[in-house]
Design a protein around this motif. Structure first.
Motif, mmCIF file in Angstrom:
data_model
loop_
_atom_site.group_PDB
_atom_site.id
_atom_site.type_symbol
_atom_site.label_atom_id
_atom_site.label_comp_id
_atom_site.label_asym_id
_atom_site.label_seq_id
_atom_site.Cartn_x
_atom_site.Cartn_y
_atom_site.Cartn_z
ATOM 1 N N ASN A 1 16.755 10.982 -73.969
ATOM 2 C CA ASN A 1 15.674 10.717 -74.698
ATOM 3 C C ASN A 1 15.325 11.820 -75.880
ATOM 4 O O ASN A 1 14.012 11.947 -76.184
ATOM 5 C CB ASN A 1 14.583 11.692 -73.190
ATOM 6 N N VAL A 2 16.374 12.540 -76.235
ATOM 7 C CA VAL A 2 15.893 13.321 -78.116
ATOM 8 C C VAL A 2 15.586 12.438 -79.100
ATOM 9 O O VAL A 2 14.735 12.922 -79.924
ATOM 10 C CB VAL A 2 16.962 14.187 -78.286
ATOM 11 N N GLY A 3 15.720 10.613 -78.681
ATOM 12 C CA GLY A 3 15.073 9.582 -80.388
ATOM 13 C C GLY A 3 16.765 9.739 -81.042
ATOM 14 O O GLY A 3 16.342 8.623 -82.255
ATOM 15 N N LYS A 4 17.914 8.998 -80.323
ATOM 16 C CA LYS A 4 18.887 8.774 -80.673
ATOM 17 C C LYS A 4 19.259 7.431 -81.303
ATOM 18 O O LYS A 4 19.508 7.241 -82.388
ATOM 19 C CB LYS A 4 19.865 8.789 -79.646
ATOM 20 N N SER A 5 18.319 6.349 -79.806
ATOM 21 C CA SER A 5 17.953 5.102 -80.561
ATOM 22 C C SER A 5 17.347 4.786 -81.625
ATOM 23 O O SER A 5 17.632 4.015 -82.558
ATOM 24 C CB SER A 5 18.133 4.264 -79.479
ATOM 25 N N SER A 6 16.432 5.383 -81.597
ATOM 26 C CA SER A 6 15.472 5.397 -82.619
ATOM 27 C C SER A 6 15.961 5.906 -83.965
ATOM 28 O O SER A 6 15.948 5.135 -84.891
ATOM 29 C CB SER A 6 14.302 6.234 -82.171
ATOM 30 N N SER B 1 14.976 3.293 -75.304
ATOM 31 C CA SER B 1 14.101 2.935 -73.326
ATOM 32 C C SER B 1 13.529 3.533 -73.425
ATOM 33 O O SER B 1 13.964 4.916 -73.236
ATOM 34 C CB SER B 1 15.788 2.526 -72.546
ATOM 35 N N LYS B 2 12.536 3.656 -72.349
ATOM 36 C CA LYS B 2 11.970 5.112 -71.574
ATOM 37 C C LYS B 2 12.443 5.668 -70.517
ATOM 38 O O LYS B 2 12.040 6.575 -70.042
ATOM 39 C CB LYS B 2 10.023 4.138 -71.026
ATOM 40 N N LYS C 1 11.874 14.033 -83.737
ATOM 41 C CA LYS C 1 10.129 13.968 -83.933
ATOM 42 C C LYS C 1 9.391 15.288 -84.343
ATOM 43 O O LYS C 1 8.696 15.810 -83.357
ATOM 44 C CB LYS C 1 10.756 13.784 -82.101
ATOM 45 N N ASP D 1 7.712 14.995 -86.456
ATOM 46 C CA ASP D 1 6.018 14.350 -86.822
ATOM 47 C C ASP D 1 5.710 14.768 -85.418
ATOM 48 O O ASP D 1 4.348 15.078 -86.341
ATOM 49 C CB ASP D 1 5.821 12.149 -87.145
ATOM 50 N N ALA E 1 11.913 9.541 -87.017
ATOM 51 C CA ALA E 1 12.206 7.760 -86.357
ATOM 52 C C ALA E 1 10.063 7.176 -87.099
ATOM 53 O O ALA E 1 10.377 6.226 -87.287
ATOM 54 C CB ALA E 1 12.704 7.560 -85.572
ATOM 55 N N LEU E 2 9.946 7.879 -85.960
ATOM 56 C CA LEU E 2 8.344 7.048 -86.618
ATOM 57 C C LEU E 2 8.119 7.366 -87.623
ATOM 58 O O LEU E 2 6.938 6.520 -88.098
ATOM 59 C CB LEU E 2 7.304 8.607 -85.305
HETATM 60 P P1 GDP Z 1 17.437 8.303 -76.949
HETATM 61 O O1 GDP Z 1 16.851 7.916 -74.838
HETATM 62 O O2 GDP Z 1 17.948 9.178 -77.170
HETATM 63 O O3 GDP Z 1 18.440 6.754 -77.130
HETATM 64 O O4 GDP Z 1 15.513 7.766 -76.980
HETATM 65 P P2 GDP Z 1 14.817 6.566 -77.969
HETATM 66 O O5 GDP Z 1 14.851 6.660 -79.154
HETATM 67 O O6 GDP Z 1 14.867 5.402 -76.405
HETATM 68 O O7 GDP Z 1 13.705 7.563 -77.416
HETATM 69 C C1 GDP Z 1 13.245 7.949 -76.498
HETATM 70 C C2 GDP Z 1 11.389 8.515 -76.434
HETATM 71 O O8 GDP Z 1 11.072 9.725 -77.924
HETATM 72 C C3 GDP Z 1 11.018 7.327 -77.215
HETATM 73 O O9 GDP Z 1 9.826 6.923 -76.313
HETATM 74 C C4 GDP Z 1 10.544 7.046 -78.000
HETATM 75 O O10 GDP Z 1 9.221 6.882 -78.457
HETATM 76 C C5 GDP Z 1 10.589 8.313 -78.499
HETATM 77 N N1 GDP Z 1 10.552 8.736 -80.482
HETATM 78 C C6 GDP Z 1 12.007 8.786 -80.499
HETATM 79 N N2 GDP Z 1 11.188 9.140 -82.023
HETATM 80 C C7 GDP Z 1 10.644 9.527 -82.198
HETATM 81 C C8 GDP Z 1 9.922 9.741 -83.717
HETATM 82 O O11 GDP Z 1 10.256 11.016 -84.741
HETATM 83 N N3 GDP Z 1 8.492 10.405 -83.150
HETATM 84 C C9 GDP Z 1 7.943 10.781 -81.521
HETATM 85 N N4 GDP Z 1 6.706 11.069 -82.083
HETATM 86 N N5 GDP Z 1 8.204 9.988 -81.056
HETATM 87 C C10 GDP Z 1 9.711 9.412 -80.777
#
Ligand code: GDP
Length: 201
Positions: A38-43, A58-59, A148, A150, A181-182
């Motif tokens: 959930n740290v934003g790796k996929s994003s 993914s949520k 994140k 932002d 990523a946003l």
């Molecule tokens: P992963 O589990 O590490 O792959 O995380 P995800 O990429 O699925 O992101 C987890 C949550 O963080 C999602 O709800 C994304 O929309 C949110 N998220 C990811 N990147 C960013 C970002 O750069 N800014 C913000 N505000 N939210 C982000």
């Protein structure tokens, strides 16, 4: 001859491995992404490759439980390692991923370095430090994305970046940058770093 420029938009999914014997042949060069769930790796992977859905965002944290391979060109790949630290995952699964990641990082000869995304509001957790320690043991460069960013103001973000850099100042092979990523912040800087790693010997 390998190209000197890597076109990240060319990234395409190749395969997912659940077991060491399913990994792609250990040749060419790879850079792997490893981060807490959930740290934003996929994003981050999607932003870097300029694709909406290459790595599944993914949520539901902890859903990606395998090692995913993305090919950039004939010899260069990005690798998405399973997110760690998802508290609700059953213990036997957590142990399996831990062992799998450890064996991949320690033994993979074509691995040139790791990208470790960390939520800027909570960087360097205990699990992150174990991940960094593993990379250091394997003598691999690490580049941290403070994701994140932002969510925080500019002044606060840059002060956290400096704190993180200061804490890691004894590890010259470990670098860090701001990322969103946003807002597509730091995407070019991350690509540049990954290219440097992929093209290193
Ligand atoms: P992963 O589990 O590490 O792959 O995380 P995800 O990429 O699925 O992101 C987890 C949550 O963080 C999602 O709800 C994304 O929309 C949110 N998220 C990811 N990147 C960013 C970002 O750069 N800014 C913000 N505000 N939210 C982000």
């Amino acid at each position: 001859m390998s190209p000197k420029v890597i076109d990240y938009a060319q990234a395409r999914y190749i395969l997912s491995a659940h077991l060491p014997e399913q990994l792609l042949a250990d040749e060419g060069a790879e850079v792997a992404f490893a981060g807490r769930s959930n740290v934003g790796k996929s994003s981050a992977i999607n932003a870097i490759t300029n694709q909406n859905n290459l790595a599944k965002t993914s949520k539901t944290p902890g859903r990606t439980q395998q090692i995913n391979f993305f090919e950039l060109d004939q010899t260069h790949r990005l690798v998405d390692l399973p997110g760690y630290g998802y508290a609700k995952a059953p213990t036997h699964l957590r142990e399996h991923w831990g062992a799998f990641i450890t064996s991949y990082v320690m033994n993979r000869r074509c691995l040139r370095g790791l990208i470790v995304p960390m939520d800027i509001r909570r960087p360097l957790t205990e699990l992150d430090l174990s991940m960094l320690d593993l990379c250091w043991q394997a003598n691999l460069p690490v580049h941290i994305l403070l994701t994140k960013s932002d969510k925080l103001g500019r002044g606060k973000s840059s002060s956290i970046l400096h704190q993180v850099r200061r804490k890691l100042s004894n590890e010259p092979q470990t670098t860090a940058q701001l990322f969103s990523a946003l807002k597509k912040l730091g995407v070019e800087e991350a690509r540049k770093k990954i290219t440097e790693l992929l093209l290193s010997d």
